[in-house]
Scaffold this active site. Sequence first.
Site, PDB file in Angstrom:
ATOM      1  CB  CYS A  47      -1.258  -4.133  -0.331  1.00  0.00           C
ATOM      2  SG  CYS A  47      -2.935  -3.473  -0.380  1.00  0.00           S
ATOM      3  CB  VAL A 264     -10.421  11.985   6.138  1.00  0.00           C
ATOM      4  CG1 VAL A 264     -10.598  10.488   5.986  1.00  0.00           C
ATOM      5  CG2 VAL A 264      -8.937  12.317   6.012  1.00  0.00           C
ATOM      6  CB  SER A1085       8.266 -29.684  -8.946  1.00  0.00           C
ATOM      7  OG  SER A1085       8.110 -28.442  -9.536  1.00  0.00           O
ATOM      8  CD  GLU A1266      10.039 -25.428  -9.417  1.00  0.00           C
ATOM      9  OE1 GLU A1266      10.757 -24.463  -9.177  1.00  0.00           O
ATOM     10  OE2 GLU A1266      10.472 -26.587  -9.546  1.00  0.00           O
TER      11      GLU A1266
HETATM   12  C1  LIG Z   1      -6.470   1.063  -4.610  1.00  0.00           C
HETATM   13  C2  LIG Z   1      -6.969   2.315  -5.257  1.00  0.00           C
HETATM   14  C3  LIG Z   1      -7.348   2.268  -6.584  1.00  0.00           C
HETATM   15  C4  LIG Z   1      -7.804   3.415  -7.215  1.00  0.00           C
HETATM   16  N1  LIG Z   1      -8.127   3.353  -8.528  1.00  0.00           N
HETATM   17  C5  LIG Z   1      -8.519   4.482  -9.173  1.00  0.00           C
HETATM   18  C6  LIG Z   1      -8.811   4.482 -10.559  1.00  0.00           C
HETATM   19  O1  LIG Z   1      -8.751   3.454 -11.222  1.00  0.00           O
HETATM   20  N2  LIG Z   1      -9.160   5.644 -11.145  1.00  0.00           N
HETATM   21  C7  LIG Z   1      -9.250   6.806 -10.444  1.00  0.00           C
HETATM   22  O2  LIG Z   1      -9.573   7.818 -11.027  1.00  0.00           O
HETATM   23  N3  LIG Z   1      -8.996   6.831  -9.137  1.00  0.00           N
HETATM   24  C8  LIG Z   1      -8.632   5.706  -8.501  1.00  0.00           C
HETATM   25  N4  LIG Z   1      -8.345   5.748  -7.173  1.00  0.00           N
HETATM   26  C9  LIG Z   1      -8.403   7.044  -6.500  1.00  0.00           C
HETATM   27  C10 LIG Z   1      -9.688   7.242  -5.765  1.00  0.00           C
HETATM   28  O3  LIG Z   1     -10.744   7.282  -6.645  1.00  0.00           O
HETATM   29  C11 LIG Z   1      -9.584   8.551  -5.042  1.00  0.00           C
HETATM   30  O4  LIG Z   1      -8.586   8.393  -4.073  1.00  0.00           O
HETATM   31  C12 LIG Z   1     -10.888   8.898  -4.370  1.00  0.00           C
HETATM   32  O5  LIG Z   1     -11.849   9.215  -5.290  1.00  0.00           O
HETATM   33  C13 LIG Z   1     -10.712  10.030  -3.406  1.00  0.00           C
HETATM   34  O6  LIG Z   1     -11.874  10.130  -2.643  1.00  0.00           O
HETATM   35  P1  LIG Z   1     -11.860   9.971  -1.054  1.00  0.00           P
HETATM   36  O7  LIG Z   1     -13.214  10.276  -0.587  1.00  0.00           O
HETATM   37  O8  LIG Z   1     -11.343   8.656  -0.676  1.00  0.00           O
HETATM   38  O9  LIG Z   1     -10.810  11.073  -0.690  1.00  0.00           O
HETATM   39  P2  LIG Z   1     -10.057  11.328   0.662  1.00  0.00           P
HETATM   40  O10 LIG Z   1      -8.793  10.556   0.691  1.00  0.00           O
HETATM   41  O11 LIG Z   1     -10.953  11.162   1.812  1.00  0.00           O
HETATM   42  O12 LIG Z   1      -9.712  12.849   0.447  1.00  0.00           O
HETATM   43  C14 LIG Z   1      -8.940  13.226  -0.655  1.00  0.00           C
HETATM   44  C15 LIG Z   1      -8.789  14.727  -0.758  1.00  0.00           C
HETATM   45  O13 LIG Z   1     -10.003  15.322  -1.155  1.00  0.00           O
HETATM   46  C16 LIG Z   1     -10.328  16.398  -0.292  1.00  0.00           C
HETATM   47  N5  LIG Z   1     -11.788  16.424  -0.217  1.00  0.00           N
HETATM   48  C17 LIG Z   1     -12.596  15.359  -0.043  1.00  0.00           C
HETATM   49  N6  LIG Z   1     -13.870  15.768  -0.092  1.00  0.00           N
HETATM   50  C18 LIG Z   1     -13.862  17.106  -0.266  1.00  0.00           C
HETATM   51  C19 LIG Z   1     -14.862  18.081  -0.402  1.00  0.00           C
HETATM   52  N7  LIG Z   1     -16.152  17.778  -0.347  1.00  0.00           N
HETATM   53  N8  LIG Z   1     -14.483  19.355  -0.583  1.00  0.00           N
HETATM   54  C20 LIG Z   1     -13.190  19.696  -0.631  1.00  0.00           C
HETATM   55  N9  LIG Z   1     -12.200  18.801  -0.512  1.00  0.00           N
HETATM   56  C21 LIG Z   1     -12.532  17.524  -0.358  1.00  0.00           C
HETATM   57  C22 LIG Z   1      -9.648  16.082   0.997  1.00  0.00           C
HETATM   58  O14 LIG Z   1      -9.369  17.257   1.713  1.00  0.00           O
HETATM   59  C23 LIG Z   1      -8.382  15.404   0.531  1.00  0.00           C
HETATM   60  O15 LIG Z   1      -7.400  16.349   0.240  1.00  0.00           O
HETATM   61  C24 LIG Z   1      -7.903   4.632  -6.497  1.00  0.00           C
HETATM   62  C25 LIG Z   1      -7.529   4.671  -5.160  1.00  0.00           C
HETATM   63  C26 LIG Z   1      -7.062   3.529  -4.536  1.00  0.00           C
HETATM   64  C27 LIG Z   1      -6.653   3.586  -3.101  1.00  0.00           C
HETATM   65  S1  FES Z   2      -4.419  -4.937   2.883  1.00  0.00           S
HETATM   66 FE1  FES Z   2      -4.491  -4.862   0.715  1.00  0.00          FE
HETATM   67  S2  FES Z   2      -6.370  -3.869   0.399  1.00  0.00           S
HETATM   68 FE2  FES Z   2      -6.116  -3.749   2.514  1.00  0.00          FE
END
Ligand SMILES: Cc1cc2nc3c(=O)[nH]c(=O)nc-3n(C[C@H](O)[C@H](O)[C@H](O)COP(=O)(O)OP(=O)(O)OC[C@H]3O[C@@H](n4cnc5c(N)ncnc54)[C@H](O)[C@@H]3O)c2cc1C
Ligand code: FES
Length: 1334
Positions: A47, A264, A1085, A1266
């Site tokens: 994905c 990030v 099938s 199926e």
């Molecule tokens: C497959 C999938 C499933 C998910 N399921 C859920 C769910 O069920 N429920 C839910 O609530 N969320 C869900 N999420 C969202 C996920 O929790 C958030 O994307 C995640 O918490 C963001 O954190 P990160 O560190 O990856 O952010 P990043 O992608 O690294 O950064 C996100 C943003 O935050 C900013 N940032 C990061 N750290 C700081 C900091 N210390 N100070 C200021 N700015 C900052 C960055 O500048 C950026 O703009 C899901 C995401 C994915 C991909």
């Molecule tokens: S390819 Fe689906 S989770 Fe990474």
Amino acid sequence: MSTGTEGDILCFFINGKKVTENHADPETMLLSFLRQKLRLTGTKSGCGGGGCGACTVMVSRYQPATKTIIHFSANACLLPLCQLHGAAITTVEGIGSTKTRIHPVQERIAKAHGSQCGFCTPGMVMAMYALLRNKPQPSMEDITNALAGNLCRCTGYRPIVDGCRTFCQEANCCRVSGNGNGCLNGGSPADEAVHESPQLFDKEEFLPLDPTQELIFPPELILMTEKDNPQTLTFHGERISWVSPVSLEELVQLKTRNPKAPLVMGNTNIGPDIKFKGVLHPLIISPTRVKELFEVTHTPKGVWLGAGCTLAEVRSLLEKKVPQFPEEKTELFRALIQQLGNLGSQQIRNVASLGGQIISAYPNSDLNPVLAAGKCKVSVISNGGRREVPLNQDFFVGFCKTALKPEEVIVSVFIPFSRKGEFVRVFRQAPRKETSFATVTTGMRVFFCEGSRVVQDVSIYYGGMAATTVSATKTCAAIVTRPWDDETLGRAYDVLLDELVLPPSAPGGKVEFRRSLSLSFLFKFNLEVLQKLREMNVIKDELSERMQIRPLPRDIQPGLQEFQHVSKGQSSQDPVGRPMMHRSAISQATGEAVYCDDMPTTDGELFLSVVTSARAHAKITGLDVSEALRLPGVVDVITSKDIPGKKVQTMFGYPDELLAQSEVSCIGQMVCAVVADTREHAKRGAAAVKISYEDLPDPVFTIEEAVEKSSFYEPRRTLERGNVSEAFKTVDQIYEGGIQMGGQEHFYMETQSMLVVPVGEETEFNLYVSTQWPTLTQDVVCETLGIPSNRVTCHVKRIGGAFGGKLSKTSILASITAVAAWKTNRAVRCVLERGEDMLITGGRHPVLGKYKVGLMKDGRIVAADFQYYSNAGNTVDESLPVVEKMILHMDTAYNIPNLRGSGAACRTNLPSNTAFRGFGVPQSLLIVENMIEDVAMLLGRPADQIRDINMYKGPSVTHYKFEFSPENLLRCWDECKIKAEFSARRRAADQFNQQNRWKKRGVSIIPIKYGVAFADSFLNQAAALVHIYKDGSVLVTHAGTEMGQGIHTKMQQVASRELHIPPSKIYISETSTNTVPNTCPSAASFGTDANGMAVLNACQTLYQRLKPMRERNPKGSWEKWVNDAFFEKISLSATGFYRGPDLYFDWDKMEGLPYAYFVYGACCSEVELDCLTGDYRTLRTDIVVDIGRSLNPSVDIGQIEGAFMQGLGLYTMEELKFSPSGLLYTRGPSQYKIPAVCDVPLRFNVHLLSDTDNPHAIYSSKGIGEPVLFLGSSVFFAIKDAAAAARSESGLVGPFTLNSPATPERACLACSSPFTQKIPASKPGSFKPWALDI
Ligand SMILES: Cc1cc2nc3c(=O)[nH]c(=O)nc-3n(C[C@H](O)[C@H](O)[C@H](O)COP(=O)(O)OP(=O)(O)OC[C@H]3O[C@@H](n4cnc5c(N)ncnc54)[C@H](O)[C@@H]3O)c2cc1C
Ligand code: FES
Ligand code: FES
């Protein structure tokens, strides 16, 4: 800080080997680095957005502060390469291989039959491996949590869970060993009789898990990490630069200078934004090495958690804190732990950061509502200094926006202790129980004066009810200072309803449901708070048992898989009838199995990316490719004009353009294709192509619109037995009803993939394609290029799942790719991204079914008239035969003497739908069974009785005059009732329903009669080619393609029996059109039936040829006979052919012989439904199927379980959503939910009917790919049964509409609770809904 544009050197380890990268590109994710640069293709891409787990790897890091090494699973598709400095990565190749030693995880998943197509298997293996590295003896809960984010479309998960369960030391593991009995730990089986039944796998074979054998963490990385003076790292790519500072001060400076640059951390928000929304950030700051962001400090009032801590770390930190403090202080901690357990997958939680979650400010963020309700605050820093900001309604200011200034960085987050009298709760409801963003999520907190029920303070925040996290401030005002009682809460519901209003066309849709959830959650909070007040002796009255709400059960129990022993006289060497493991399962589990996109790139290879229409119905007025051609790496743009041969395919008399020329008829139609040197360049090129349109009037999207405008593909079909119109005059009662059934995305884990390689002379091409029908691909490619078939060879090694979706659309895509290869004279690869695949390729037809039924008071159905309308989309594709099969199956298991059905395929401006496992039968039968349920409700009788009364009995004739005996149908039905303990459980469910107001149980039992083979007689043929080499090894080739259904394994078994040699001497390399020409599709099938006979034929020929050698030397070896035959100039190569049954159907005479035989079965499912949220759990499923004498019980049970789960998805979860302009919204696993581990019935039993024969197929077996899919509808009808019980609480009886899929939304609204009744329904037509009802 080093600043040069050269960039720094990135250093990390992969599978124990050091990798130094001098030019790390910030846009490169680990997944593409592994697959394309290092050629470690075991890690798969399903994905690209963190939603499927196929790319799971283990990341290990050394933590200098604690001098410990941590291991965690992560999605390689979201791991930026530049972030890996100092990390050790373990991929599936790193833990074991067939060349060295396979790892116990790989072995157990494979040998427990947990790998069918195998595309998900490396991800499963690595998710489990990472768990075992942290916990060598996990609990079942650990296992299901670890696998929650890994999707599998083939197996139905049960065998994967069973394989993994063998590592677990819990008591219930005593019942696992392939058929639910026995114990790895030497425990005695509970039931001797069960112990005697054959088992699917032998646990004794398994290698023990020996943690000392694992790769050690590279000492060099420990030294590197411990170095005193870490340096800032910078990397520069083609478009993006990356800076990784090491101090907070430096981070603040960087952010001050570059306020727009994102930080990030886990990349789980920024990554998908870049990939799917095309957002470009020229500079990325990666503060994962800034220590201050990870510090945890304590104060008397609570705990400060570093904003960089991952969600998994936050959870584990809080879990450690909870036992250290009195319960009253940790209310918020526990609420957060609960919410963190439901947020995303383990892989996501292992990388996503707390700060990232807050700043991302998703409208349905799970943490933000509870952080806000719990009065948390953040400490932020910028050039201007530090400040503390409360997380409240002023913080979340809009869609993905907070009140922080762009240059501000969150350093830490304060989580306060709760006080005595303070309660915090969280609730969420999501389209799938796990790894799914919530529909509505909430955090609620209330604080009482000591010893009083008067509310001192309350805060309630919701996610999913607005563009951002919102506070229900007015509702709180209606509660505060008042006693917590019915009067206050009664008022609060009304205020809440007024306060959180969603417009009827709100983005995300589900408006009524979301509004009712907001009320239900408050109600649930109320019940929990009352309970707390009772515990504190503040209130005295007891809450009756009936009103209590306990969580739905969730523990997966070992199931039973029952099948027959082979006969006593069968040679031990003869594998037929035995549960032989899928022949590629081990190499699939080690990542060595090669799929199309795993093939190495050839010299000068190009990548093709398609450009699709953005309009549903329009003239193309311009196509500007100039900008695309100017981009780096872009080589050419392929349009219809480039096609040297046929530009338009014809199906059933209707044209299907390969690439649109002057007009488009759906969003997603292919218009042109860009070829470039890399995937990234091709994608950027495709994005730069500009198409201008002139909209054409009146696009048609929905079935209703198509019917109104008579927009059909002809011919429409009708079948009738008896005289329906006359019969209606004689019945006691007539009822008219209907049901709408949504479509389904194939969601094969491997997306459409192909590689076309010009041989270099005489327009000869080799095609490596993931297709179910190599000959069709060859034919269409040759017609497109205007060359004869003998110039194109189509090779299929294996397919990562197909389910009907790799037939027609694949041949079109392969043709476009072939045009590019022909034009550029270079190899061209095309692999669709998940979103493109879902947009372009269509799926199962949505169907609207209407019926009129005439019944007698005693339950007999005397007449029924069905009308089926399918939404075919913008081309005819397979829609006409799909309609035909719907009508041919509409009698299903019932002998309705006067039965009429007519079907039409509606032409609409949506992407064309196509073949999908079951080919119309799952739609047709749902409608019939819904009619039966209506009849039962009308008569006030149990539905199973109405089924009993009307079922075929004795010698029978179908509505198309086909004679058959329903004996095995009735045997399956009766046996299913017994095995499932149907009557007792029915009674128990009724009793449960009387004792529970807010939860209801439903039970349903459903029969199936499914016709096998193609009604188009010419498709019932197959051929095989078998070579015996001089060393005695045998190479078998046949017409079938291996897509996980185990056809190659079964062919190996057939060849083994016929040649009297062990399967290990037999190899199947691939399916190819130059070995076996003019093949038929692997579908209907019928693959094993047809190809099995062809292989049998070839092997018998060869065995006969060896007869003289055998007779001369009866004690000689196989090798000796073969060698002698060679020297005697006897051909050791033979073709085999099977001329299948001469089936036909005459639509004018309404009669024929469209099927070779029927597969029969029955399935009983029981669910428990939370009526306030629509959440449900399948408690138990029992399936009994007559598949004759199973050729391979493990493969057949695998097909049964997998098909059932796909059916469960179809009928209860999977929802395609289109915008009002015809754009598919649901283009990935984040929006489109297929069943995951959490959806497996908690007890899942499969029984193969004993003592049955089938004279029509090889070794008396039956095709099974199926039929069982439809039995997933037993869950649908169990939900409907539970909803009916809920409705009766509100005085509602009689038939009611529950459309398919019965999602939590539909189930909840159908229950008609006091809360759903409060929601005013929006007047249809008074607003533009967010999504179409197609
Ligand atoms: C497959 C999938 C499933 C998910 N399921 C859920 C769910 O069920 N429920 C839910 O609530 N969320 C869900 N999420 C969202 C996920 O929790 C958030 O994307 C995640 O918490 C963001 O954190 P990160 O560190 O990856 O952010 P990043 O992608 O690294 O950064 C996100 C943003 O935050 C900013 N940032 C990061 N750290 C700081 C900091 N210390 N100070 C200021 N700015 C900052 C960055 O500048 C950026 O703009 C899901 C995401 C994915 C991909
Ligand atoms: S390819 Fe689906 S989770 Fe990474
Ligand atoms: S085996 Fe899991 S996706 Fe095919």
